[in-house]
Design a protein around this motif. Structure first.
Motif, PDB file in Angstrom:
ATOM      1  N   SER A 141     -12.498  -8.884   5.005  1.00  0.00           N
ATOM      2  CA  SER A 141     -11.661 -10.076   4.831  1.00  0.00           C
ATOM      3  C   SER A 141     -11.214 -10.198   3.382  1.00  0.00           C
ATOM      4  CB  SER A 141     -12.430 -11.332   5.252  1.00  0.00           C
ATOM      5  OG  SER A 141     -12.730 -11.305   6.626  1.00  0.00           O
ATOM      6  N   TYR A 142     -12.126  -9.958   2.480  1.00  0.00           N
ATOM      7  CA  TYR A 142     -11.833 -10.003   1.047  1.00  0.00           C
ATOM      8  C   TYR A 142     -10.769  -8.969   0.693  1.00  0.00           C
ATOM      9  CZ  TYR A 142     -12.890  -9.623  -3.994  1.00  0.00           C
ATOM     10  OH  TYR A 142     -12.813  -9.590  -5.366  1.00  0.00           O
ATOM     11  N   LEU A 143     -10.926  -7.752   1.224  1.00  0.00           N
ATOM     12  CA  LEU A 143      -9.968  -6.698   0.933  1.00  0.00           C
ATOM     13  C   LEU A 143      -8.627  -6.944   1.612  1.00  0.00           C
ATOM     14  CD1 LEU A 143     -12.301  -3.568   1.042  1.00  0.00           C
ATOM     15  CD2 LEU A 143     -11.295  -4.678  -0.965  1.00  0.00           C
ATOM     16  N   ASN A 144      -8.647  -7.638   2.740  1.00  0.00           N
ATOM     17  CA  ASN A 144      -7.380  -7.983   3.387  1.00  0.00           C
ATOM     18  C   ASN A 144      -6.574  -8.946   2.517  1.00  0.00           C
ATOM     19  OD1 ASN A 144      -5.555  -8.032   5.802  1.00  0.00           O
ATOM     20  ND2 ASN A 144      -6.095 -10.196   5.729  1.00  0.00           N
ATOM     21  N   ASP A 145      -7.267  -9.870   1.834  1.00  0.00           N
ATOM     22  CA  ASP A 145      -6.569 -10.760   0.902  1.00  0.00           C
ATOM     23  C   ASP A 145      -5.906  -9.941  -0.207  1.00  0.00           C
ATOM     24  OD1 ASP A 145      -7.384 -12.963   2.338  1.00  0.00           O
ATOM     25  OD2 ASP A 145      -9.102 -13.399   1.037  1.00  0.00           O
ATOM     26  N   ALA A 146      -6.642  -8.940  -0.712  1.00  0.00           N
ATOM     27  CA  ALA A 146      -6.070  -8.067  -1.737  1.00  0.00           C
ATOM     28  C   ALA A 146      -4.876  -7.299  -1.180  1.00  0.00           C
ATOM     29  CB  ALA A 146      -7.130  -7.097  -2.251  1.00  0.00           C
ATOM     30  N   ALA A 147      -4.992  -6.846   0.054  1.00  0.00           N
ATOM     31  CA  ALA A 147      -3.900  -6.098   0.678  1.00  0.00           C
ATOM     32  C   ALA A 147      -2.643  -6.944   0.781  1.00  0.00           C
ATOM     33  CB  ALA A 147      -4.329  -5.609   2.058  1.00  0.00           C
ATOM     34  N   PRO A 200     -14.396   3.486  -5.309  1.00  0.00           N
ATOM     35  CA  PRO A 200     -13.891   4.438  -4.309  1.00  0.00           C
ATOM     36  C   PRO A 200     -13.954   3.911  -2.881  1.00  0.00           C
ATOM     37  CG  PRO A 200     -15.290   5.560  -5.897  1.00  0.00           C
ATOM     38  CD  PRO A 200     -15.421   4.095  -6.179  1.00  0.00           C
ATOM     39  N   ALA A 201     -15.027   3.176  -2.561  1.00  0.00           N
ATOM     40  CA  ALA A 201     -15.156   2.637  -1.205  1.00  0.00           C
ATOM     41  C   ALA A 201     -14.061   1.612  -0.920  1.00  0.00           C
ATOM     42  CB  ALA A 201     -16.534   2.001  -1.030  1.00  0.00           C
ATOM     43  N   MET A 202     -13.793   0.740  -1.886  1.00  0.00           N
ATOM     44  CA  MET A 202     -12.767  -0.277  -1.689  1.00  0.00           C
ATOM     45  C   MET A 202     -11.372   0.353  -1.646  1.00  0.00           C
ATOM     46  SD  MET A 202     -14.172  -3.609  -3.818  1.00  0.00           S
ATOM     47  CE  MET A 202     -14.457  -2.771  -5.378  1.00  0.00           C
ATOM     48  N   MET A 203     -11.148   1.379  -2.465  1.00  0.00           N
ATOM     49  CA  MET A 203      -9.851   2.037  -2.458  1.00  0.00           C
ATOM     50  C   MET A 203      -9.618   2.786  -1.153  1.00  0.00           C
ATOM     51  SD  MET A 203      -8.559   0.935  -5.138  1.00  0.00           S
ATOM     52  CE  MET A 203      -7.033   1.807  -4.815  1.00  0.00           C
ATOM     53  N   GLU A 216      -7.430   2.968   5.322  1.00  0.00           N
ATOM     54  CA  GLU A 216      -7.616   2.169   6.525  1.00  0.00           C
ATOM     55  C   GLU A 216      -6.593   1.050   6.659  1.00  0.00           C
ATOM     56  OE1 GLU A 216     -12.356   2.790   7.336  1.00  0.00           O
ATOM     57  OE2 GLU A 216     -11.778   1.073   6.088  1.00  0.00           O
ATOM     58  N   MET A 217      -6.064   0.560   5.533  1.00  0.00           N
ATOM     59  CA  MET A 217      -5.072  -0.515   5.577  1.00  0.00           C
ATOM     60  C   MET A 217      -3.659  -0.006   5.308  1.00  0.00           C
ATOM     61  SD  MET A 217      -7.092  -3.758   3.885  1.00  0.00           S
ATOM     62  CE  MET A 217      -8.407  -4.574   4.841  1.00  0.00           C
ATOM     63  N   GLY A 218      -3.522   1.283   5.138  1.00  0.00           N
ATOM     64  CA  GLY A 218      -2.200   1.888   5.043  1.00  0.00           C
ATOM     65  C   GLY A 218      -1.447   1.627   3.760  1.00  0.00           C
ATOM     66  N   GLU A 263      -1.647   3.519   0.917  1.00  0.00           N
ATOM     67  CA  GLU A 263      -1.533   4.712   0.090  1.00  0.00           C
ATOM     68  C   GLU A 263      -0.154   4.733  -0.568  1.00  0.00           C
ATOM     69  OE1 GLU A 263      -2.498   8.087  -1.812  1.00  0.00           O
ATOM     70  OE2 GLU A 263      -3.873   7.239  -0.329  1.00  0.00           O
ATOM     71  N   GLY A 264      -0.138   4.930  -1.877  1.00  0.00           N
ATOM     72  CA  GLY A 264       1.118   4.954  -2.613  1.00  0.00           C
ATOM     73  C   GLY A 264       1.505   3.607  -3.204  1.00  0.00           C
ATOM     74  N   TRP A 265       0.894   2.531  -2.720  1.00  0.00           N
ATOM     75  CA  TRP A 265       1.204   1.194  -3.216  1.00  0.00           C
ATOM     76  C   TRP A 265       0.136   0.644  -4.151  1.00  0.00           C
ATOM     77  CZ3 TRP A 265       5.864  -0.534  -3.170  1.00  0.00           C
ATOM     78  CH2 TRP A 265       6.745  -0.138  -2.156  1.00  0.00           C
ATOM     79  N   VAL A 266      -1.042   1.254  -4.141  1.00  0.00           N
ATOM     80  CA  VAL A 266      -2.121   0.752  -4.980  1.00  0.00           C
ATOM     81  C   VAL A 266      -2.952   1.915  -5.505  1.00  0.00           C
ATOM     82  CG1 VAL A 266      -3.659   0.417  -2.986  1.00  0.00           C
ATOM     83  CG2 VAL A 266      -4.096  -0.840  -5.108  1.00  0.00           C
ATOM     84  N   GLN A 267      -3.385   1.793  -6.732  1.00  0.00           N
ATOM     85  CA  GLN A 267      -4.317   2.741  -7.318  1.00  0.00           C
ATOM     86  C   GLN A 267      -5.394   1.982  -8.071  1.00  0.00           C
ATOM     87  OE1 GLN A 267      -2.730   5.077 -10.705  1.00  0.00           O
ATOM     88  NE2 GLN A 267      -0.818   3.944 -10.408  1.00  0.00           N
TER      89      GLN A 267
END
Length: 307
Positions: free
Chosen positions: A155-161, A191-194, A200-202, A204-208
């Protein structure tokens, strides 16, 4: 060391000596108050004043409790970020509310200094206790600080997404500047969050994500003390970590606050067009002057209505 009473309200000589060293640390870092217990502890360890042991940490905790209760250390010097209050207070009356609102009317304007930059930046810090130091460094650049305690929930990472996608719609990639412990868990968190964000959230290319601290080089540069409790061999990540770094395990709290602040500032500026930043800062100063003139007019109008 002798345990005889020093005359300081029942303080033994060893406790009194420790308090003196604590007071020196607090005075040295008074520009970064409030500090946490762990920050004070690591400054004493790094200086060779105390041993890096759990029992010593517990003793320091007891000394600081007594010191604050007896006014040897001011309450504002130390904080406990694990506990907070949700304020539900109101105003005394309508007049009090009007006064408060007019005094703060159009205060606090900040131009988005990242608006003209190529990338959207975020500072992620593993420790909530250090978030205020990171915030102090990131605030002048309008860079948000995210507390990423432990392995973050989906849920936390979805907010970041969602933030990353919003940046993408404006044509900007997001750069996460990560600050965390150098130990088996702390090293694997980014690395786990990335992986979750990119694969998993698709995104790639938008965040580093970049690990800005801690690194082995920074540990050596700043002479940071290791944390023997961090290398738990039962941790599934420990074997791989030890093969790469040996028994090196250091907490981010071991950095002096000014050193951490410098690392955050430097990491942010390495991604900025500083010329564009300065242009936006000048525009911000001009806009604040205009708002200041309008604020004076409104205050004068409200004051005349009240007469």
């Amino acid at each position: 060391m002798s345990r005889r009473d020093t005359g300081r309200g029942g303080w033994t000589e060893d406790k009194s000596s420790l308090l003196t060293r604590v007071q020196a640390v607090l005075e040295d870092l008074n520009g970064y108050w409030p500090l946490t217990l762990r920050q004070v502890y690591y400054q004493l360890v790094a200086a060779g004043d105390i041993a890096n042991r759990r029992s010593t940490y517990q003793k320091l905790s007891r000394v600081l409790v007594q010191a604050r209760l007896e006014n040897h250390v001011t309450w504002g010097a130390i904080e406990d970020r694990a506990r907070s209050i949700l304020n539900s207070a109101g105003w005394t009356d309508a007049a009090d509310f009007i006064t408060d609102q007019t005094e703060r009317y159009l205060e606090g304007y900040r131009r988005d200094l990242l608006r003209g930059q190529e990338h959207a930046l975020e500072v992620w810090v593993e420790k909530d206790a250090l978030s205020h130091v990171c915030y102090r460094a990131a605030f002048p650049y309008c860079v948000p600080v995210v507390v990423a305690r432990g392995f973050s929930s989906v849920s936390y990472l979805n907010d970041a997404a969602e933030r990353i996608r919003a940046n993408g719609r404006r044509g900007k990639g997001t750069v996460i500047l990560y600050f965390g412990d150098l130990d088996p868990s702390g090293y694997e968190m980014l690395p786990a969050m990335m992986f979750t964000l990119q694969d998993e959230m698709g995104l790639e290319g938008w965040v580093q994500g970049l690990r800005c601290a801690l690194t082995p080089e920074q540990v050596e540069q700043h002479g940071l003390p290791t944390n023997p409790d961090a290398l738990k061999l039962t941790d599934t990540r420990a074997k791989k970590y030890i093969e790469r770094f040996g028994n090196l395990a250091v907490e981010l709290d071991a950095l002096r606050p000014d050193a951490l602040e410098g690392l955050v500032r430097g990491s942010i500026e390495s991604w900025l067009d500083l010329g564009r930043l300065q242009a936006d800062q000048k525009a911000q100063a001009s806009e604040r002057k205009s708002l200041g003139r309008l604020r004076k007019k409104v205050r004068a109008l409200v004051a005349s209505e009240g007469r």
